[in-house]
Write an enzyme that holds these catalytic residues in place. Structure first.
Site, PDB file in Angstrom:
ATOM      1  N   LYS A 148     -12.427  52.634   7.969  1.00 59.78           N
ATOM      2  CA  LYS A 148     -13.394  52.368   9.047  1.00 59.78           C
ATOM      3  C   LYS A 148     -14.807  52.813   8.671  1.00 59.78           C
ATOM      4  O   LYS A 148     -15.783  52.188   9.091  1.00 59.78           O
ATOM      5  CB  LYS A 148     -12.953  53.079  10.331  1.00 59.78           C
ATOM      6  CG  LYS A 148     -11.513  52.793  10.733  1.00 59.78           C
ATOM      7  CD  LYS A 148     -11.239  51.311  10.936  1.00 59.78           C
ATOM      8  CE  LYS A 148      -9.767  51.007  10.814  1.00 59.78           C
ATOM      9  NZ  LYS A 148      -9.424  49.590  10.883  1.00 59.78           N
ATOM     10  N   GLU A 232     -19.038  59.218  16.334  1.00 57.45           N
ATOM     11  CA  GLU A 232     -19.919  58.216  16.946  1.00 57.45           C
ATOM     12  C   GLU A 232     -20.311  58.708  18.323  1.00 57.45           C
ATOM     13  O   GLU A 232     -19.609  59.519  18.932  1.00 57.45           O
ATOM     14  CB  GLU A 232     -19.182  56.870  17.123  1.00 57.45           C
ATOM     15  CG  GLU A 232     -18.840  56.141  15.852  1.00 57.45           C
ATOM     16  CD  GLU A 232     -17.976  54.902  16.127  1.00 57.45           C
ATOM     17  OE1 GLU A 232     -17.564  54.696  17.281  1.00 57.45           O
ATOM     18  OE2 GLU A 232     -17.719  54.167  15.177  1.00 57.45           O
ATOM     19  N   HIS A 267      -4.311  52.690  24.894  1.00 54.68           N
ATOM     20  CA  HIS A 267      -4.510  51.803  23.742  1.00 54.68           C
ATOM     21  C   HIS A 267      -3.428  50.738  23.622  1.00 54.68           C
ATOM     22  O   HIS A 267      -3.338  50.035  22.612  1.00 54.68           O
ATOM     23  CB  HIS A 267      -4.655  52.591  22.441  1.00 54.68           C
ATOM     24  CG  HIS A 267      -5.777  53.589  22.512  1.00 54.68           C
ATOM     25  ND1 HIS A 267      -7.091  53.198  22.633  1.00 54.68           N
ATOM     26  CD2 HIS A 267      -5.782  54.936  22.545  1.00 54.68           C
ATOM     27  CE1 HIS A 267      -7.858  54.273  22.725  1.00 54.68           C
ATOM     28  NE2 HIS A 267      -7.079  55.351  22.680  1.00 54.68           N
ATOM     29  N   ARG A 324      -4.822  40.586  10.904  1.00 59.00           N
ATOM     30  CA  ARG A 324      -3.488  40.042  11.171  1.00 59.00           C
ATOM     31  C   ARG A 324      -3.571  39.024  12.304  1.00 59.00           C
ATOM     32  O   ARG A 324      -4.592  38.916  12.966  1.00 59.00           O
ATOM     33  CB  ARG A 324      -2.565  41.179  11.634  1.00 59.00           C
ATOM     34  CG  ARG A 324      -3.087  41.836  12.920  1.00 59.00           C
ATOM     35  CD  ARG A 324      -2.163  42.891  13.497  1.00 59.00           C
ATOM     36  NE  ARG A 324      -2.619  43.365  14.793  1.00 59.00           N
ATOM     37  CZ  ARG A 324      -3.470  44.359  14.977  1.00 59.00           C
ATOM     38  NH1 ARG A 324      -3.965  45.020  13.930  1.00 59.00           N
ATOM     39  NH2 ARG A 324      -3.836  44.705  16.195  1.00 59.00           N
TER      40      ARG A 324
HETATM   41  C1  MV4 Z   1     -14.871  53.802  21.057  1.00 58.91           C
HETATM   42  C2  MV4 Z   1     -15.011  53.800  22.451  1.00 58.91           C
HETATM   43  C3  MV4 Z   1     -16.180  54.288  22.985  1.00 58.91           C
HETATM   44  N1  MV4 Z   1     -17.161  54.738  22.171  1.00 58.91           N
HETATM   45  N2  MV4 Z   1     -15.876  54.259  20.298  1.00 58.91           N
HETATM   46  C4  MV4 Z   1     -10.331  52.323  20.950  1.00 58.91           C
HETATM   47  C5  MV4 Z   1      -9.518  51.792  19.821  1.00 58.91           C
HETATM   48  C6  MV4 Z   1     -10.382  51.728  18.626  1.00 58.91           C
HETATM   49  N3  MV4 Z   1     -10.482  50.370  18.173  1.00 58.91           N
HETATM   50  C7  MV4 Z   1     -11.705  52.270  19.059  1.00 58.91           C
HETATM   51  N4  MV4 Z   1     -11.642  52.477  20.477  1.00 58.91           N
HETATM   52  C8  MV4 Z   1     -12.728  52.886  21.182  1.00 58.91           C
HETATM   53  N5  MV4 Z   1     -13.776  53.347  20.450  1.00 58.91           N
HETATM   54  C9  MV4 Z   1     -16.990  54.701  20.857  1.00 58.91           C
HETATM   55  N6  MV4 Z   1     -17.975  55.142  20.076  1.00 58.91           N
HETATM   56  C10 MV4 Z   1     -13.956  53.310  23.208  1.00 58.91           C
HETATM   57  C11 MV4 Z   1     -12.814  52.849  22.582  1.00 58.91           C
HETATM   58  C12 MV4 Z   1     -11.799  52.345  23.428  1.00 58.91           C
HETATM   59  C13 MV4 Z   1     -11.093  53.173  24.294  1.00 58.91           C
HETATM   60  C14 MV4 Z   1     -11.305  54.550  24.361  1.00 58.91           C
HETATM   61  C15 MV4 Z   1     -10.594  55.332  25.238  1.00 58.91           C
HETATM   62  C16 MV4 Z   1      -9.656  54.755  26.083  1.00 58.91           C
HETATM   63  C17 MV4 Z   1      -9.422  53.411  26.026  1.00 58.91           C
HETATM   64  C18 MV4 Z   1     -10.139  52.594  25.135  1.00 58.91           C
HETATM   65  C19 MV4 Z   1      -9.889  51.220  25.095  1.00 58.91           C
HETATM   66  C20 MV4 Z   1     -10.601  50.426  24.237  1.00 58.91           C
HETATM   67  C21 MV4 Z   1     -11.560  50.997  23.410  1.00 58.91           C
END
Ligand code: MV4
Length: 538
Positions: A148, A232, A267, A324
């Site tokens: 990442k 971040e 998630h 995928r």
């Molecule tokens: C984040 C975020 C908010 N701020 N990054 C979730 C899975 C992965 N792909 C990255 N994710 C997130 N990254 C920053 N800087 C919010 C998510 C996020 C999430 C976070 C907490 C609870 C549920 C979530 C659902 C989708 C994305």
């Protein structure tokens, strides 16, 4: 009962694909004919791939674990190979066992589905070394997108909007503390080798940083074998929106619009839709162009998804690439008319992508409910058991992707997804109305499922209005579960369950393989089975 099996009455080799123009580069260096595809997966996605193979005139063969011997994809495949016991680590994740099955099957390609080995670059490389076409991205693009931090750095360099944060792995707390002092709390710690939410920690003030970093590192180490972590700014009031792309081996790439995936819990996505109420054609076009820049920058090929966070103003921020086919791909299929799994196979064999960007406009609205073997009334706890009765919905605008059969045992060994229920409608309201109607037809007896949750969700005023963000389920859960569902169709369930139980044994007997002599597949299968019982390296 010992495998192998061969479906009776099927004759002739692979037919030629119909209905589409042949690739102009026929016979060129990038052309890799495919006649037989090994499906290295189970459940609904295995069936989805099998169906695409059949429609293309290709021969689908499949691997299975001892727990999946009697499942529908195994029954429908031209040949099936046992690769080990129920535990995925000893079967669906066993690279050597799967390669042995591919060799025994004389497959020339492998489709990994999602999960299991789908995003493992070592598996993709091992397939290519064994002269098997891996139906997925090049291993190098997969490896790049798996890191990442590396992906973020590359995208930032290419002008793709990324979430403000560190572009390197954090050496220590001081580096993150300095970033947070400058940009403000909260910050989020993420595993460099991570994705999908594993190893993430939100930190709201400096006093919590030290212990959060320690926790994130150890979770990252345990999950990915790599304790690299970066930071971040934590974005709030955001939607999770992703863009589907297709890229061929000749430099052609298109995007197929977005999927709104904000309805998730821990998630685990529960509902996905296309398009998103948050995008208009102009924003969709801009986000699509960004996704295509991600594709170009990474040398990506095949079907893929570029994940974004969308802030309240509609600004997208790149998060990661899913290398995928995804669970939720059918919503895009329903609004674009493009068969994404067929496209994957065509791209892998070197066909030229027949799609033109300007002709790809989403038509109508599609919504998917993930039906899980979990009890929404009890904290979504797993609900394993035997399916004693099954009635699938159908009718106008309904699609059900499932490998479920009455009599199946839902075990704790695998993902809880038992079916995907989708509705298409000319607009969002009609798609919702069709889903509600279909949920009332849907009966899965013997286990608890998330159907009552979906029923409640589809009448929730905020959901119906499209007022969503990634915190939606957590905040709406109290009103979506509990008293809302009432006594339900319990009497009907009990009656059907009793009837199904009574005929179950007869049904099982009737579904046995006809007592024809063992064909060449039978021998190949037996050989593969014996070989895969030899102790393995991992
Ligand atoms: C984040 C975020 C908010 N701020 N990054 C979730 C899975 C992965 N792909 C990255 N994710 C997130 N990254 C920053 N800087 C919010 C998510 C996020 C999430 C976070 C907490 C609870 C549920 C979530 C659902 C989708 C994305």
């Amino acid at each position: 009962m010992k495998k192998p099996r061969r479906s009776a009455g099927r004759s002739g080799g692979p037919r030629r694909p119909r209905g589409r123009p042949a690739a102009p580069r026929r016979g060129g260096p990038a052309t890799r004919p495919i006649a037989r595809v090994l499906i290295a997966n189970r459940g609904e996605i295995a069936l989805r791939v099998l169906r695409a193979c059949r429609e293309m005139g290709l021969s689908p063969v499949i691997v299975y674990s001892e727990a999946d011997r009697d499942t529908l994809p195994v029954r429908l495949a031209d040949a099936a190979f046992c690769v080990g016991p129920a535990a995925a680590s000893a079967s669906y994740l066993d690279i050597d066992a799967i390669l042995k099955a591919a060799r025994a099957a004389r497959a020339d390609a492998v489709h990994p589905g999602y999960g299991f080995l789908a995003e493992n670059p070592e598996f993709a490389r091992a397939c290519e070394r064994a002269s098997l076409t891996f139906i997925g991205p090049p291993p190098e693009a997969m490896r790049l997108m798996g890191d990442k931090v590396e992906a973020r750095r590359l995208m930032e360099k290419r002008g793709v909007p990324v979430i403000p944060g560190l572009l390197d792995r954090a050496a220590d707390t001081a580096i993150i503390a300095a970033f947070a002092r400058k940009n403000g709390y909260p910050v989020i710690l993420k595993a460099a080798a991570g994705g999908g939410g594993k190893g993430m920690r939100v930190v709201r003030e400096e006093s919590g940083l030290e212990s959060a970093l320690r926790a994130a590192r150890s979770e990252a180490k345990a999950s990915f074998g790599d304790d690299g972590v970066y930071a971040e700014k934590f974005m709030e009031n955001v939607r999770h929106v992703e863009i589907q792309i297709l890229a061929d081996a000749h430099g052609n790439a298109v995007h197929l619009g977005e999927r709104e995936c904000s309805v998730q819990r821990r998630h685990q996505k529960l509902v996905e839709e296309a398009p998103s109420v948050a995008l208009d054609p102009a924003r969709r076009g801009r986000m699509g162009s960004i996704a295509l820049e991600v594709v170009r920058a990474s040398g990506y090929r095949n079907a893929g998804t570029v994940e974004f966070l969308l802030d309240a103003k509609g600004n997208p921020y790149f998060m990661e690439v899913n290398a995928r086919i995804q669970v939720e791909h059918p919503v895009t299929e329903l609004v674009t008319g493009v068969d994404l799994v067929r496209s994957q196979i065509e791209i892998a064999r070197g066909d030229v992508l027949p799609l033109r960007q300007e002709r790809l406009r989403p038509r109508g609205w599609a919504i998917e409910c993930r039906i899980l073997a979990e009890d929404p009334e009890n904290g979504f706890r797993p609900s394993p058991g035997r399916i004693v009765g099954l009635r699938l919905p159908s009718g106008p605008g309904i699609r059900v992707d499932t490998a479920l059969q009455a009599g199946d045992e839902i075990s704790l060994h695998y993902d809880a997804l038992v079916a995907k229920l989708l509705a298409w409608g000319p607009d969002r309201g009609e798609a919702i109305a069709r889903l509600r109607r279909a949920i009332d037809e849907f009966l899965i007896a013997g286990i608890r499922t998330t159907l009552p949750f979906h029923k409640a969700l589809l009448v929730d005023p905020d959901f119906v209005a499209g007022h969503l963000d990634i915190a939606f389920v957590d905040s709406a859960l109290p009103r979506l579960t509990g008293a809302a569902s009432g006594p339900g169709p319990d009497a009907e369930v009990a009656a059907i369950a009793a009837a199904v139980r009574a005929t179950e044994e007869a049904d099982r007997a009737a579904r046995q393989v006809p007592a024809a002599g063992p064909g060449p597949w039978a021998l190949a299968g037996r050989r593969a089975q014996m070989e895969t019982r030899i102790p393995r390296g991992h």
